[in-house]
Design a protein around this motif. Structure first.
Motif, PDB file in Angstrom:
ATOM      1  N   ILE A 149       0.826  -1.213  -0.056  1.00 46.62           N
ATOM      2  CA  ILE A 149       0.047  -0.029  -0.085  1.00 46.62           C
ATOM      3  C   ILE A 149       0.903   1.085  -0.174  1.00 46.62           C
ATOM      4  CG2 ILE A 149      -1.746   1.160   1.466  1.00 46.62           C
ATOM      5  CD1 ILE A 149      -2.670  -1.274  -0.388  1.00 46.62           C
ATOM      6  N   ALA A 150       1.921   1.488   0.820  1.00 41.19           N
ATOM      7  CA  ALA A 150       2.655   2.623   0.829  1.00 41.19           C
ATOM      8  C   ALA A 150       3.546   2.481  -0.592  1.00 41.19           C
ATOM      9  CB  ALA A 150       3.930   2.376   1.762  1.00 41.19           C
ATOM     10  N   GLU A 151       4.104   1.640  -1.039  1.00 46.97           N
ATOM     11  CA  GLU A 151       4.690   1.811  -2.333  1.00 46.97           C
ATOM     12  C   GLU A 151       3.627   2.132  -3.488  1.00 46.97           C
ATOM     13  OE1 GLU A 151       8.057  -0.664  -4.863  1.00 46.97           O
ATOM     14  OE2 GLU A 151       6.191  -1.892  -4.317  1.00 46.97           O
ATOM     15  N   THR A 152       2.426   1.647  -3.496  1.00 42.43           N
ATOM     16  CA  THR A 152       1.282   2.099  -4.362  1.00 42.43           C
ATOM     17  C   THR A 152       1.241   3.420  -4.409  1.00 42.43           C
ATOM     18  OG1 THR A 152       0.435  -0.088  -4.192  1.00 42.43           O
ATOM     19  CG2 THR A 152      -0.790   1.740  -5.317  1.00 42.43           C
ATOM     20  N   GLN A 153       1.192   4.030  -2.938  1.00 40.11           N
ATOM     21  CA  GLN A 153       0.645   5.490  -2.974  1.00 40.11           C
ATOM     22  C   GLN A 153       2.053   6.291  -3.204  1.00 40.11           C
ATOM     23  OE1 GLN A 153      -2.174   6.804  -1.341  1.00 40.11           O
ATOM     24  NE2 GLN A 153      -1.566   8.502  -2.596  1.00 40.11           N
ATOM     25  N   GLU A 154       3.095   5.895  -3.148  1.00 38.18           N
ATOM     26  CA  GLU A 154       4.264   6.312  -3.639  1.00 38.18           C
ATOM     27  C   GLU A 154       4.440   6.395  -5.210  1.00 38.18           C
ATOM     28  OE1 GLU A 154       8.349   4.607  -2.216  1.00 38.18           O
ATOM     29  OE2 GLU A 154       8.679   4.360  -4.423  1.00 38.18           O
TER      30      GLU A 154
END
Length: 346
Positions: free
Chosen positions: A296-301
């Motif tokens: 999820i964090a990488e997708t937001q990034e």
């Protein structure tokens, strides 16, 4: 519980049809999203047709979702009613294992919960984004940057992150020579992202029909792999190969294009096992690996990266009644480069 309009598969081989899906009530940590746009991924077709295993029908697919927050649970803090948000390929994970704790929910040791065709927390089968609304735990809801066009953003939640993650993992950037195999929904995003990261990008496609597009997206070269001489010409030429196709390949031929310590990362998922010779890996200490979506964090990034660099998928907007025709066109590679359903037409 609420019932919303949807596009439904009733079997592996029947045409999709209009129907409904049931959504759970909004819990304390849940977000109700009114879906505005839903991308069509080849994975949707593979799943419904049983290419990757038997399914439970009726089934509504779709894991590239963009919409507006319509309601939130009492404990939700990350989004507010009226926000533009997205949902990708997963809507749950254990949140406790080492991978989840490290922000790698896509590699949850207990298995993440797919947006469709998976067993949800309440025991029901998850139903995807070819529908009017969805209820998702806030942890798996992404914020959509205002700079990204609403009608084009949905495919980033699968095609975007699926290619962004391995490009980041294996160091695409200045001085790196990256080859992208196939230039469909995933491939064209891989090209745009790798170029924005500063890599030198080459496209390897069966024919030359997309050469002009590849160069327009920033690739320095395009080669038609229907010519076997290409594999000799490009031997030892790349540091990283991103394979986006789901059709069987001559893996050894592509591995032979890798320079010393080069990596071939697979994001396409052929239904049959890949065959290769370990001796091809011995030469030049090559690696053959795979990658699936992103946390999820990488997708937001990734979304923020795309907003910063003005990267959006090339899309064709369709109405709900055009979905069956769109699926046939996907199977014929007759789309440049992603279909997006206007959910208002449901």
């Amino acid at each position: 519980m609420s019932t919303v309009a949807a596009i439904v598969a009733t079997s592996a081989d029947a045409p999709l049809e209009r129907g409904t899906v049931t959504r759970r009530e909004v819990g304390p940590r849940d977000v109700l999203i009114d879906i505005a746009w839903a991308g069509i991924c080849h994975s949707d077709i593979h799943t419904v047709r049983g290419d990757w295993g038997a399914q439970t029908y009726p089934l509504t697919v779709g894991h590239e979702i963009a919409g507006m927050v319509a309601a939130i649970g009492a404990e939700v803090t990350t989004v507010a009613v009226g926000d533009r948000v997205g949902v990708g390929c997963m809507v749950g994970s254990c949140r406790e294992c080492a991978n989840c704790q490290a922000g790698r929910e896509q590699y949850c040791e207990k298995g993440f919960t797919d947006t469709y065709g998976s067993r949800d927390v309440d025991g029901t089968v998850t139903q995807g984004g070819y529908s009017a609304a969805v209820v998702v735990d806030e942890h798996f809801v992404l914020s959509l940057p205002a700079a990204l066009p609403f009608e084009k953003v949905a495919p980033l939640l699968c095609a975007g992150i699926t290619t962004y993650s391995p490009l980041r993992r294996w160091g695409a950037g200045p001085g790196k020579r990256v080859a992208v195999v196939g230039m469909g929904g995933l491939g064209h995003m891989a090209v745009k992202l790798a170029v924005a990261m500063g890599a030198e990008v080459t496209v390897l496609s069966q024919t030359s029909s997309k050469r002009a597009d590849a160069l327009a997206f920033g690739a320095v070269a395009h080669h038609a792999t229907s010519d076997p001489a290409v594999f000799t010409e490009l031997a030892n030429s790349f540091d990283l190969i991103i394979n986006t196709v789901s059709a069987p390949l001559d893996v050894d031929a592509y591995l032979g294009m890798l320079d010393f310590a080069g990596v071939m990362a697979n994001v396409g998922a052929p239904p049959e096992p890949a065959a290769m010779s370990v001796f091809t890996l011995f030469t030049n200490q090559r690696s053959f690996t795979g990658s699936t979506i992103g946390g999820i964090a990488e997708t937001q990034e990734m979304l923020e990266f795309c907003a910063e660099h003005g990267i959006v998928p090339e899309v064709e907007i369709i109405r709900a009644e055009q979905v069956n025709d769109a699926w046939e066109r996907v199977l014929k590679s007759d789309v440049r480069y992603r279909f997006v359903i206007d959910a208002a037409t449901l």
